[in-house]
Design a protein around this motif. Structure first.
Motif, PDB file in Angstrom:
ATOM      1  N   LEU A  84      11.409  70.039  48.244  1.00 32.76           N
ATOM      2  CA  LEU A  84      11.515  69.043  49.312  1.00 32.76           C
ATOM      3  C   LEU A  84      12.586  67.985  49.038  1.00 32.76           C
ATOM      4  CD1 LEU A  84       7.751  68.418  50.217  1.00 32.76           C
ATOM      5  CD2 LEU A  84       9.290  70.257  50.948  1.00 32.76           C
ATOM      6  N   ALA A  85      12.959  67.824  47.774  1.00 30.28           N
ATOM      7  CA  ALA A  85      13.937  66.803  47.400  1.00 30.28           C
ATOM      8  C   ALA A  85      15.343  67.231  47.783  1.00 30.28           C
ATOM      9  CB  ALA A  85      13.866  66.534  45.902  1.00 30.28           C
ATOM     10  N   ASP A  86      16.175  66.254  48.103  1.00 33.64           N
ATOM     11  CA  ASP A  86      17.555  66.567  48.492  1.00 33.64           C
ATOM     12  C   ASP A  86      18.362  67.038  47.280  1.00 33.64           C
ATOM     13  OD1 ASP A  86      17.924  64.181  47.134  1.00 33.64           O
ATOM     14  OD2 ASP A  86      19.391  63.415  48.538  1.00 33.64           O
ATOM     15  N   ASP A  87      19.566  67.521  47.545  1.00 30.12           N
ATOM     16  CA  ASP A  87      20.379  68.147  46.492  1.00 30.12           C
ATOM     17  C   ASP A  87      20.712  67.174  45.365  1.00 30.12           C
ATOM     18  OD1 ASP A  87      20.346  70.524  47.872  1.00 30.12           O
ATOM     19  OD2 ASP A  87      22.278  70.204  48.854  1.00 30.12           O
ATOM     20  N   LYS A  88      20.984  65.911  45.704  1.00 35.04           N
ATOM     21  CA  LYS A  88      21.351  64.944  44.672  1.00 35.04           C
ATOM     22  C   LYS A  88      20.182  64.698  43.722  1.00 35.04           C
ATOM     23  CE  LYS A  88      24.114  62.172  42.544  1.00 35.04           C
ATOM     24  NZ  LYS A  88      25.335  62.684  41.877  1.00 35.04           N
ATOM     25  N   THR A  89      18.991  64.561  44.275  1.00 34.45           N
ATOM     26  CA  THR A  89      17.809  64.368  43.434  1.00 34.45           C
ATOM     27  C   THR A  89      17.599  65.562  42.508  1.00 34.45           C
ATOM     28  OG1 THR A  89      16.740  62.970  45.091  1.00 34.45           O
ATOM     29  CG2 THR A  89      15.307  64.007  43.451  1.00 34.45           C
ATOM     30  N   LYS A 138      26.087  58.183  33.315  1.00 35.42           N
ATOM     31  CA  LYS A 138      27.137  59.205  33.370  1.00 35.42           C
ATOM     32  C   LYS A 138      27.050  60.074  34.629  1.00 35.42           C
ATOM     33  CE  LYS A 138      27.412  59.550  28.307  1.00 35.42           C
ATOM     34  NZ  LYS A 138      27.216  60.451  27.138  1.00 35.42           N
ATOM     35  N   ILE A 139      25.949  59.979  35.343  1.00 36.35           N
ATOM     36  CA  ILE A 139      25.770  60.802  36.538  1.00 36.35           C
ATOM     37  C   ILE A 139      26.662  60.274  37.661  1.00 36.35           C
ATOM     38  CG2 ILE A 139      24.107  61.558  38.288  1.00 36.35           C
ATOM     39  CD1 ILE A 139      21.912  61.191  36.151  1.00 36.35           C
ATOM     40  N   PRO A 140      27.423  61.127  38.326  1.00 38.18           N
ATOM     41  CA  PRO A 140      28.281  60.664  39.432  1.00 38.18           C
ATOM     42  C   PRO A 140      27.464  60.040  40.571  1.00 38.18           C
ATOM     43  CG  PRO A 140      28.875  62.891  38.755  1.00 38.18           C
ATOM     44  CD  PRO A 140      27.591  62.563  38.058  1.00 38.18           C
ATOM     45  N   ASN A 141      28.016  58.990  41.165  1.00 39.18           N
ATOM     46  CA  ASN A 141      27.460  58.353  42.366  1.00 39.18           C
ATOM     47  C   ASN A 141      26.107  57.676  42.156  1.00 39.18           C
ATOM     48  OD1 ASN A 141      29.699  59.170  43.937  1.00 39.18           O
ATOM     49  ND2 ASN A 141      28.742  61.135  44.355  1.00 39.18           N
ATOM     50  N   VAL A 142      25.878  57.196  40.934  1.00 40.49           N
ATOM     51  CA  VAL A 142      24.708  56.355  40.708  1.00 40.49           C
ATOM     52  C   VAL A 142      25.088  54.925  41.098  1.00 40.49           C
ATOM     53  CG1 VAL A 142      23.121  55.393  38.999  1.00 40.49           C
ATOM     54  CG2 VAL A 142      23.771  57.795  38.867  1.00 40.49           C
ATOM     55  N   VAL A 143      24.472  54.404  42.163  1.00 31.72           N
ATOM     56  CA  VAL A 143      24.823  53.058  42.639  1.00 31.72           C
ATOM     57  C   VAL A 143      24.023  51.985  41.919  1.00 31.72           C
ATOM     58  CG1 VAL A 143      25.559  53.859  44.902  1.00 31.72           C
ATOM     59  CG2 VAL A 143      23.170  53.201  44.560  1.00 31.72           C
ATOM     60  N   GLY A 144      22.888  52.383  41.338  1.00 30.31           N
ATOM     61  CA  GLY A 144      22.084  51.402  40.625  1.00 30.31           C
ATOM     62  C   GLY A 144      20.988  52.060  39.816  1.00 30.31           C
ATOM     63  N   ILE A 145      20.612  51.391  38.717  1.00 23.33           N
ATOM     64  CA  ILE A 145      19.457  51.795  37.920  1.00 23.33           C
ATOM     65  C   ILE A 145      18.607  50.550  37.732  1.00 23.33           C
ATOM     66  CG2 ILE A 145      18.619  52.782  35.764  1.00 23.33           C
ATOM     67  CD1 ILE A 145      21.386  54.087  35.419  1.00 23.33           C
ATOM     68  N   THR A 146      17.337  50.628  38.113  1.00 23.20           N
ATOM     69  CA  THR A 146      16.453  49.480  37.991  1.00 23.20           C
ATOM     70  C   THR A 146      15.268  49.820  37.105  1.00 23.20           C
ATOM     71  OG1 THR A 146      15.166  50.056  39.961  1.00 23.20           O
ATOM     72  CG2 THR A 146      17.097  48.643  40.282  1.00 23.20           C
ATOM     73  N   LEU A 147      14.642  48.778  36.578  1.00 30.05           N
ATOM     74  CA  LEU A 147      13.401  48.917  35.822  1.00 30.05           C
ATOM     75  C   LEU A 147      12.324  48.159  36.573  1.00 30.05           C
ATOM     76  CD1 LEU A 147      11.685  49.658  33.341  1.00 30.05           C
ATOM     77  CD2 LEU A 147      12.515  47.554  32.257  1.00 30.05           C
ATOM     78  N   ASN A 148      11.301  48.885  36.993  1.00 25.58           N
ATOM     79  CA  ASN A 148      10.175  48.263  37.687  1.00 25.58           C
ATOM     80  C   ASN A 148       8.991  48.208  36.724  1.00 25.58           C
ATOM     81  OD1 ASN A 148       7.489  48.840  39.457  1.00 25.58           O
ATOM     82  ND2 ASN A 148       8.933  47.571  40.598  1.00 25.58           N
ATOM     83  N   ILE A 149       8.371  47.034  36.653  1.00 22.07           N
ATOM     84  CA  ILE A 149       7.241  46.840  35.744  1.00 22.07           C
ATOM     85  C   ILE A 149       5.941  47.171  36.468  1.00 22.07           C
ATOM     86  CG2 ILE A 149       6.053  45.255  34.202  1.00 22.07           C
ATOM     87  CD1 ILE A 149       8.950  45.955  33.399  1.00 22.07           C
TER      88      ILE A 149
END
Length: 426
Positions: free
Chosen positions: A156-161, A216-227
């Protein structure tokens, strides 16, 4: 006498509202996941009460022509993937009609279902759970909802995922699974991705190495940490930016929606835009519109170019903030965003058109009571739960007539029931 642990041979006579096979045996109704009506199987009884029971298939002895075999049929998140897509559509129409009649006492013949016929790789948001292993592996729950199954791709996940899933599975990162609990991915049509690590603490084993690899992954716009602050919820109240920004954009009509890791946004954008366009075509120009339970405002913004005014009502602060950013970005003076509970603020509002897109539990009774006293000419109700929709329609039809009920096939291979109902003042 039937008891838990018994093995019976049974034939499914129906598919219920959860997509389960319905088997009748010794005055019991047994619900069996993964069984299609017309199929025969050896079934082990796993749960019984006075009249109902639950069972699992041990051996399928007669297969339906509508059965499809797929590796992801063991996953609870695609509980109808074993049923061919055409039968899934027929099932949704039938269940929607039956639910309206049984719960809402509404006898309505559904003429069509909204679908773009794309049956896989359509989800732009996915959450995966960290397996209890020293090296990072992500998984999804099985049909029982109790056991995790490792995945390096998801239908069900898109190609990028799926690209990122595969990348994570190929890079062995030593982690502490007691602290890092989930990873969420939000993507857009431009193949960009926002990645959210969900952990119980700010610091955990493997955080630095994982962050280095994800960058290093192409087109990563952000990485967040949720507590994670509540074991009953995936996301906690606080997110921290580790890389890029906590924002991804998604086009809706002529605008770009702004979405953060905690704001609500539609999961299957192409299909929901079909529903938005249907709503737009049903509304006359220059109407005053209230968009209740508006999320980040995607419906209201889509309609704003032809409306005289759009008032959005939302109580989730992250979604409110995103909606206000979009309003300011496009300088939309005719749009107003209100941070409030819909059932409270509706008492002070009125308009030509009301749009509601509530959570699964539907509309609050006091909200409906107020709506019945207002002068709305049209109501557009987007629902993600047919039972609460039917309950609410039973009340709304005291002052409104149902013009159309349109099931929306938003999520192929699942038993989710999305619906658009169009009502007009009596």
């Amino acid at each position: 006498m039937l008891t838990v642990g018994n093995v019976i041979r049974g034939v499914a006579v129906d598919l219920d509202y959860q997509g389960q096979g319905v088997v009748r045996h010794d005055n019991y109704v047994i619900f069996v996941k993964g069984l299609i009506d017309g199929e025969e199987a050896e079934i082990k009884i796993t749960k019984l009460n006075k009249n109902f029971g639950q069972g699992v298939v041990l051996k399928l002895t007669k297969k339906s022509k509508h059965r499809i075999n797929h590796k992801d049929e063991v996953l609870g998140s695609c509980d109808m993937i074993h049923v061919d897509p055409i039968k899934q559509l027929e099932w949704q129409v039938r269940i929607t009609e039956e639910t309206m009649k049984k719960i809402g006492k509404i006898d309505f013949k559904i003429e069509h279902i909204l679908s773009n016929n794309i049956t896989s790789n359509y989800r732009n948001k996915n959450v995966f759970h960290v397996m209890d292993e020293p090296f990072l592996k992500l998984g999804l729950y099985d049909l029982s909802g109790r056991n995790l199954i490792a995945v390096d791709s998801f239908v069900l996940a898109d190609d990028k995922t799926n690209e990122v899933l595969k990348y994570i599975s190929e890079n062995s990162v030593l982690i502490d699974p007691n602290k890092l609990k989930h990873i969420a991915f939000r993507t857009n049509l431009k193949k960009e991705i926002l990645i959210t690590l969900i952990a119980t603490e700010d610091h955990f084993l493997g955080k630095g190495e994982l962050l280095t690899k994800l960058k290093k992954i192409p087109n990563v716009v952000g990485i967040t940490l949720n507590i994670k602050d509540n074991p009953k919820s995936i996301l906690g109240k606080v997110s921290k930016v580790l890389f890029g920004e906590n924002l991804i954009t998604e086009p809706i009509g002529s605008m770009e929606m702004l979405v953060s890791d905690r704001s609500f946004f539609q999961v299957n954008l192409p299909v929901i835009q079909m529903a938005y366009q249907m709503i737009k075509e049903k509304i006359e120009k220059n109407q005053y519109i209230i968009d209740a339970y508006s999320g980040n405002g995607s419906i209201g913004f889509y309609l704003s170019d032809t409306a005289s005014k759009v008032v959005m009502v939302e109580s989730n602060i992250e979604s409110v903030e995103m909606a206000r950013l979009i309003k300011d970005k496009y300088n939309l003076e005719k749009v107003e965003v209100i941070d409030a509970k819909a059932e409270e603020i509706i008492k002070l509002l009125d308009a030509d058109v009301l749009i509601v897109d509530p959570p699964r539990n539907g509309l609050m009774p006091e909200f409906i009571e107020t709506v019945l006293t207002k002068s709305f000419k049209q109501i557009f109700y987007l629902s993600c739960d047919a039972k609460t929709l039917a309950r609410d329609l039973a009340e709304l039809t005291k002052a409104f007539d149902i013009e159309d009920i349109i099931p929306i096939k938003m999520f192929y291979h699942t038993s989710e029931l999305e619906t658009l109902v169009i009502l007009k003042k009596k």
